[in-house]
Design a protein around this motif. Structure first.
Motif, PDB file in Angstrom:
ATOM      1  N   GLN A  79      34.025  47.969 108.974  1.00 51.74           N
ATOM      2  CA  GLN A  79      33.429  49.526 108.492  1.00 51.74           C
ATOM      3  C   GLN A  79      32.119  49.819 108.679  1.00 51.74           C
ATOM      4  OE1 GLN A  79      35.692  49.895 104.807  1.00 51.74           O
ATOM      5  NE2 GLN A  79      37.616  50.652 105.698  1.00 51.74           N
ATOM      6  N   ALA A  80      31.384  49.269 109.645  1.00 50.64           N
ATOM      7  CA  ALA A  80      30.133  49.765 110.062  1.00 50.64           C
ATOM      8  C   ALA A  80      30.095  51.114 109.913  1.00 50.64           C
ATOM      9  CB  ALA A  80      29.665  48.909 111.208  1.00 50.64           C
ATOM     10  N   ASP A  81      28.721  51.420 109.384  1.00 52.58           N
ATOM     11  CA  ASP A  81      28.523  52.967 109.548  1.00 52.58           C
ATOM     12  C   ASP A  81      27.354  53.318 110.883  1.00 52.58           C
ATOM     13  OD1 ASP A  81      29.183  53.644 106.882  1.00 52.58           O
ATOM     14  OD2 ASP A  81      27.484  52.949 105.944  1.00 52.58           O
ATOM     15  N   VAL A  82      27.007  52.194 111.410  1.00 57.78           N
ATOM     16  CA  VAL A  82      26.430  52.275 112.501  1.00 57.78           C
ATOM     17  C   VAL A  82      26.073  50.913 113.191  1.00 57.78           C
ATOM     18  CG1 VAL A  82      23.866  52.169 111.396  1.00 57.78           C
ATOM     19  CG2 VAL A  82      24.248  53.415 113.584  1.00 57.78           C
ATOM     20  N   VAL A  83      26.144  50.888 114.302  1.00 58.62           N
ATOM     21  CA  VAL A  83      25.587  49.463 115.106  1.00 58.62           C
ATOM     22  C   VAL A  83      24.105  49.686 115.960  1.00 58.62           C
ATOM     23  CG1 VAL A  83      26.378  48.016 116.930  1.00 58.62           C
ATOM     24  CG2 VAL A  83      28.022  49.053 115.438  1.00 58.62           C
ATOM     25  N   ILE A  84      23.354  48.783 115.729  1.00 59.80           N
ATOM     26  CA  ILE A  84      22.065  48.586 116.333  1.00 59.80           C
ATOM     27  C   ILE A  84      22.342  47.444 117.440  1.00 59.80           C
ATOM     28  CG2 ILE A  84      19.748  48.028 116.371  1.00 59.80           C
ATOM     29  CD1 ILE A  84      19.645  48.866 113.419  1.00 59.80           C
ATOM     30  N   PRO A 112      28.460  55.326 115.368  1.00 62.32           N
ATOM     31  CA  PRO A 112      27.387  55.474 116.341  1.00 62.32           C
ATOM     32  C   PRO A 112      26.743  54.218 116.577  1.00 62.32           C
ATOM     33  CG  PRO A 112      26.763  56.462 113.948  1.00 62.32           C
ATOM     34  CD  PRO A 112      28.484  55.885 113.956  1.00 62.32           C
ATOM     35  N   VAL A 113      25.983  54.293 117.896  1.00 61.33           N
ATOM     36  CA  VAL A 113      25.092  53.450 118.095  1.00 61.33           C
ATOM     37  C   VAL A 113      23.825  53.696 118.448  1.00 61.33           C
ATOM     38  CG1 VAL A 113      25.211  51.398 120.040  1.00 61.33           C
ATOM     39  CG2 VAL A 113      27.246  52.162 118.989  1.00 61.33           C
ATOM     40  N   VAL A 114      22.801  52.721 118.121  1.00 63.58           N
ATOM     41  CA  VAL A 114      21.320  53.062 118.634  1.00 63.58           C
ATOM     42  C   VAL A 114      21.157  51.804 119.341  1.00 63.58           C
ATOM     43  CG1 VAL A 114      19.088  53.260 117.690  1.00 63.58           C
ATOM     44  CG2 VAL A 114      20.983  54.411 116.867  1.00 63.58           C
ATOM     45  N   ALA A 115      20.555  51.829 120.541  1.00 63.57           N
ATOM     46  CA  ALA A 115      19.776  50.645 121.280  1.00 63.57           C
ATOM     47  C   ALA A 115      18.402  50.723 121.161  1.00 63.57           C
ATOM     48  CB  ALA A 115      20.392  50.772 122.849  1.00 63.57           C
ATOM     49  N   LEU A 116      17.756  49.370 121.283  1.00 65.26           N
ATOM     50  CA  LEU A 116      16.274  49.212 121.475  1.00 65.26           C
ATOM     51  C   LEU A 116      16.096  48.250 122.631  1.00 65.26           C
ATOM     52  CD1 LEU A 116      16.853  49.007 117.961  1.00 65.26           C
ATOM     53  CD2 LEU A 116      14.441  48.930 118.065  1.00 65.26           C
ATOM     54  N   THR A 117      15.410  48.872 123.567  1.00 66.31           N
ATOM     55  CA  THR A 117      14.950  48.298 124.798  1.00 66.31           C
ATOM     56  C   THR A 117      13.797  48.423 125.187  1.00 66.31           C
ATOM     57  OG1 THR A 117      17.427  48.278 125.382  1.00 66.31           O
ATOM     58  CG2 THR A 117      15.683  47.758 127.141  1.00 66.31           C
ATOM     59  N   SER A 147       6.966  47.153 114.817  1.00 73.40           N
ATOM     60  CA  SER A 147       7.378  47.862 113.689  1.00 73.40           C
ATOM     61  C   SER A 147       7.835  49.385 113.845  1.00 73.40           C
ATOM     62  CB  SER A 147       6.431  47.437 112.471  1.00 73.40           C
ATOM     63  OG  SER A 147       5.192  47.992 112.897  1.00 73.40           O
ATOM     64  N   ASP A 148       6.774  50.246 114.596  1.00 78.81           N
ATOM     65  CA  ASP A 148       7.253  51.554 114.736  1.00 78.81           C
ATOM     66  C   ASP A 148       8.598  51.857 115.449  1.00 78.81           C
ATOM     67  OD1 ASP A 148       4.781  52.420 113.591  1.00 78.81           O
ATOM     68  OD2 ASP A 148       3.669  52.361 115.489  1.00 78.81           O
ATOM     69  N   SER A 149       8.772  50.805 116.306  1.00 80.00           N
ATOM     70  CA  SER A 149      10.126  51.162 117.040  1.00 80.00           C
ATOM     71  C   SER A 149      11.224  50.866 116.208  1.00 80.00           C
ATOM     72  CB  SER A 149      10.047  49.885 118.246  1.00 80.00           C
ATOM     73  OG  SER A 149       9.263  50.367 119.198  1.00 80.00           O
ATOM     74  N   ILE A 150      11.164  49.810 115.328  1.00 79.18           N
ATOM     75  CA  ILE A 150      12.324  49.606 114.373  1.00 79.18           C
ATOM     76  C   ILE A 150      12.334  50.595 113.313  1.00 79.18           C
ATOM     77  CG2 ILE A 150      12.915  48.068 112.307  1.00 79.18           C
ATOM     78  CD1 ILE A 150      11.714  45.801 113.976  1.00 79.18           C
ATOM     79  N   ASP A 151      11.174  51.327 112.944  1.00 82.25           N
ATOM     80  CA  ASP A 151      11.333  52.416 112.127  1.00 82.25           C
ATOM     81  C   ASP A 151      12.007  53.675 112.680  1.00 82.25           C
ATOM     82  OD1 ASP A 151       9.958  51.151 110.008  1.00 82.25           O
ATOM     83  OD2 ASP A 151       7.886  51.837 110.340  1.00 82.25           O
ATOM     84  N   HIS A 152      11.503  53.912 114.038  1.00 81.57           N
ATOM     85  CA  HIS A 152      12.169  55.025 114.659  1.00 81.57           C
ATOM     86  C   HIS A 152      13.782  54.624 114.840  1.00 81.57           C
ATOM     87  CE1 HIS A 152       8.015  55.205 116.667  1.00 81.57           C
ATOM     88  NE2 HIS A 152       8.199  56.381 115.713  1.00 81.57           N
ATOM     89  N   ALA A 153      14.321  53.443 115.261  1.00 82.67           N
ATOM     90  CA  ALA A 153      15.662  52.984 115.287  1.00 82.67           C
ATOM     91  C   ALA A 153      16.451  53.292 113.934  1.00 82.67           C
ATOM     92  CB  ALA A 153      15.773  51.884 115.948  1.00 82.67           C
ATOM     93  N   LEU A 154      15.625  53.014 112.784  1.00 81.39           N
ATOM     94  CA  LEU A 154      16.477  53.316 111.534  1.00 81.39           C
ATOM     95  C   LEU A 154      16.485  54.534 111.187  1.00 81.39           C
ATOM     96  CD1 LEU A 154      15.140  49.942 109.382  1.00 81.39           C
ATOM     97  CD2 LEU A 154      17.212  50.357 110.852  1.00 81.39           C
ATOM     98  N   GLU A 155      15.485  55.414 111.630  1.00 79.77           N
ATOM     99  CA  GLU A 155      15.464  57.090 111.322  1.00 79.77           C
ATOM    100  C   GLU A 155      16.661  57.440 112.122  1.00 79.77           C
ATOM    101  OE1 GLU A 155      14.818  60.575 109.821  1.00 79.77           O
ATOM    102  OE2 GLU A 155      14.624  58.809 109.133  1.00 79.77           O
ATOM    103  N   LEU A 156      16.776  57.155 113.271  1.00 79.69           N
ATOM    104  CA  LEU A 156      17.766  57.474 114.057  1.00 79.69           C
ATOM    105  C   LEU A 156      19.221  57.172 113.659  1.00 79.69           C
ATOM    106  CD1 LEU A 156      18.779  58.943 116.703  1.00 79.69           C
ATOM    107  CD2 LEU A 156      18.111  57.029 117.938  1.00 79.69           C
ATOM    108  N   CYS A 157      19.259  55.860 113.093  1.00 79.25           N
ATOM    109  CA  CYS A 157      20.506  55.535 112.532  1.00 79.25           C
ATOM    110  C   CYS A 157      20.884  56.533 111.701  1.00 79.25           C
ATOM    111  CB  CYS A 157      20.452  54.083 112.055  1.00 79.25           C
ATOM    112  SG  CYS A 157      20.369  52.928 113.346  1.00 79.25           S
TER     113      CYS A 157
END
Length: 175
Positions: A79-84, A112-117, A147-157
């Protein structure tokens, strides 16, 4: 509170280098390897990683259908709310696996899914998936701005889980 699942390869999960590419699909109900940094940031948001799924890139290539099916099912079952998917840095094999798994989860679940690449070594892949996935820009391994990329990914999540508008955010921080 967001319940997050992270998808990693064997290297980012801390299970060995390229020589361990045959690592079968596995998971733990905790943050592993690269997910630890994300977990620390999530805890500041009163959220948590409920699981880290990992798979060797060679194993994935030889067992794509099975791995895709199992990952999607486990994300639903937990029951994940989001996947990274990632962070994949500039590793092409991991980036390919992450995008393919992300697309499969998005198509076969309501999660919902967020990718970081990173774009380095992954330009064609990003062009292939940028219309279907939200891929947050991130630096190559050793680059600045992680760290900025991680912050952006978490905000998008957070935006996706809350069903808020993401188009302006995506224009600014995604490919």
């Amino acid at each position: 509170m967001m319940k997050v699942i992270i998808l990693l390869d064997q290297i980012q999960a801390g299970l060995g280098g390229k020589e361990k590419g045959d690592t079968p699909l596995g998971g733990k109900k905790l943050a592993m390897g690269a997910a630890d940094t994300i977990d620390k940031a999530l805890r500041k948001m009163d959220s948590e990683i409920i699981g880290t799924f990992y798979c060797g890139t060679d194993y994935y290539q030889e067992n794509k259908i099975e791995v895709k099916r199992k990952v999607a099912k486990m994300c639903e079952k937990m029951q994940a709310d989001v996947v990274i998917a990632g962070p994949t840095y500039d590793y092409p094999d991991f980036s390919t696996m992450a995008c393919e798994l992300a697309e499969n989860i998005q198509e076969n679940t309501v999660i919902p899914v967020v990718a970081l690449t990173a774009i380095e070594k992954n330009e064609a892949l990003i062009e292939q998936y940028e219309a279907a996935l939200t891929i947050v820009k991130m630096p190559k391994k050793g680059g600045t701005g992680l760290s900025d990329s991680i912050d952006h990914a978490l905000e998008l999540c957070r935006l996706k889980v809350a069903n808020e508008e993401t188009s302006e955010f995506v224009t600014q921080y995604c490919y």
